[in-house]
Scaffold this motif. Structure first.
Motif, PDB file in Angstrom:
ATOM      1  N   LEU A   1       0.890  -1.174  -0.172  1.00 50.52           N
ATOM      2  CA  LEU A   1      -0.103  -0.095  -0.430  1.00 50.52           C
ATOM      3  C   LEU A   1       0.822   1.224   0.098  1.00 50.52           C
TER       4      LEU A   1
ATOM      5  N   GLU B   1       1.216  -3.180   4.486  1.00 54.46           N
ATOM      6  CA  GLU B   1       0.756  -1.906   4.882  1.00 54.46           C
ATOM      7  C   GLU B   1       1.959  -1.519   5.754  1.00 54.46           C
TER       8      GLU B   1
ATOM      9  N   ARG C   1      -9.605  -3.453   2.484  1.00 51.06           N
ATOM     10  CA  ARG C   1      -8.683  -4.386   2.828  1.00 51.06           C
ATOM     11  C   ARG C   1      -9.683  -5.802   2.705  1.00 51.06           C
TER      12      ARG C   1
END
Length: 470
Positions: free
Chosen positions: A110, A133, A121
């Protein structure tokens, strides 16, 4: 510590990137460096972007990026929020064979324009995609709620407008406290959404109907609006980056009060230096306070210069609508673009090097649809243009400032023919190396007026009767 573009790009390309942003333009520094593999957005990419930055494109993007946007399917440009737009894009991917469309079994990193929503998500997981992430930051209510943020800013020593949080909007009482003009803001919102200038009782009913209270009400401060980019490194170092004048109240571009109309990175050099220096000091203190809370990455600080006194209105704790343009300037100088530094810092990779704070010839102006709901029957082509004999002449491909010469402009964010446009939505973004507005950002220059006039003349809009429901 990462200091070079090559090292930064290598680090970010190690895992293909995913960007969720309102428009692909905001990811331009990442697209130019080939760090993005998938873009989820509300607005679609401009003409030529898929060929330049997509798979097999001529840009330095390796395998290139795939663009997934709401507008090319809905054929409507309205005020759809980023959240609602990406929700719909992901639903469309899931219902049109997304599992077999290159999502299953992939790992994507991300590269956040804003915080990742839990439903995004979950949708990616359902597609069979593993999402990497950044490490979470501590919960910081000061980053989101304008009411909480304003009080926190004062606790750092920042000067803010007089304000109050009110559960109900009583014009007589608010006029007594704040004078003939005051600003009402919903707790959440960006890009000017939920911000209203009120000068009479008749301005309050639409705000009440929209809901969102209790509201933050502030006294109106007159003066040039200046935005400062600030980078908080993962090691707590705070660095000031280039300031820009924010374009506000510009007649002829169709923007309501508070709506983002663009910025000018050259204009700060034409303003008084003392209030700018004081704004720098205030922004640095705020950055140090954010660092103490555990914040990292870019944030923007919005000031109004009230004479020699800078007044801090709010923070934008994310990349901003001007970050991509700042990145174009930095790329031209061979510096590491701030957007890339932001992503690296979010992942805990400290970046080095002081950012430049001098003026730069870079401006963008958002021109909005000022009529009723209409269908676009004809529109100028995107890319590089030059004004000749009162008309915009297409000169070739152009994706941002880097392709723009001193006498050129680049047109971006154009709706395609056949698209329906709602009142107030962007019709185009003009990018140039010269200023298009006066130094305070409130009025078009003569050159700016000619460009806007020529741009509007290039559109053929067919009003829809009856208007489509909002």
């Amino acid at each position: 510590m990462i200091t070079s573009c090559d090292e930064a790009v290598a680090r970010l390309r190690a895992v293909p990137g995913l960007s969720c942003c309102p428009r692909p333009l905001f990811a331009l520094p990442l697209l130019r460096s080939g760090c993005v593999a998938e873009v989820l957005s509300v607005e679609g990419p401009d003409a030529g972007w898929a060929g330049e930055f997509g798979p097999g494109g001529s840009g330095p993007g390796g395998s290139g990026a795939r663009f997934h946007a709401l507008e090319p399917h809905s054929l409507v440009r309205d005020n759809t929020s980023l959240g609602a737009g990406v929700d719909e894009v992901l639903r469309r991917i899931a219902t049109t064979g997304g599992a077999g469309g290159g999502w299953r079994g992939r790992t994507l990193a991300l590269l956040p324009y804003t915080a990742m929503k839990a439903e995004w998500r979950a949708a990616l997981e359902a597609l069979g995609t593993r999402l990497v992430e950044p490490p979470p930051m501590p919960a910081m209510p000061v980053l989101g709620d304008k009411r909480v943020q304003r009080a926190w800013l004062r606790s750092t020593g920042a000067v803010t407008p007089p304000d109050a949080v009110v559960p109900a909007l009583d014009h007589r009482e608010l006029r007594r406290r704040f004078g003939g003009r005051y600003v009402v803001q919903a707790p959440l919102g960006s890009g000017g959404k939920g911000t209203h200038l009120v000068s009479g009782e008749d301005g309050l009913p639409p705000i009440r109907r929209a809901g969102g209270g209790p509201w933050l009400v502030s006294g109106y401060v007159e003066g040039p609006a200046v935005n400062l980019h600030v980078l908080v490194s993962a090691d707590g170092t705070v660095r000031l980056l280039r300031p820009s004048v924010q374009l506000t109240r510009v007649e002829g571009v169709g923007a309501p009060f508070g709506a983002y109309s663009g910025c000018d990175f050259a204009a700060p050099a034409l303003l008084a230096p003392l209030p700018l220096a004081r704004a720098d000091s205030m922004a640095r203190r705020v950055g140090e306070a954010l660092a103490a809370l555990g914040y990292r990455g870019l944030f923007g600080a919005d000031f109004v210069l009230d004479g020699d006194r800078p007044v801090l209105l709010e923070l934008n704790c994310r990349m901003q609508g001007s970050t991509w343009l700042l990145g174009e300037v930095e790329s031209a100088e061979g510096a590491l673009p701030s957007a890339l530094r932001h992503m690296l810092e979010l992942y805990g990779h400290v970046t080095g090097g002081e950012g430049r704070t001098d003026a730069a010839g870079a401006a963008q102006l958002v021109v909005r649809h000022s009529g009723p709901t209409a269908r676009v029957a004809g529109a100028p082509g995107g890319g590089l243009h030059r004004l000749k004999d009162g008309r915009l002449r297409h000169c070739g491909a152009g994706f941002g400032l880097l392709e723009c010469g001193p006498d050129d402009c680049v047109l971006l964010q154009l709706p395609s023919p056949g698209m329906v446009v709602r009142p107030g939505v962007p019709l185009a973004r003009i990018v140039a190396r010269r200023s298009l507005t006066t130094p305070d950002g409130t009025a078009l220059t003569e050159g700016g007026r000619r460009l806007v006039r020529a741009l509007r003349a290039g559109f053929t809009l067919e009003a829809l009767e009856p208007a489509l429901p909002c």
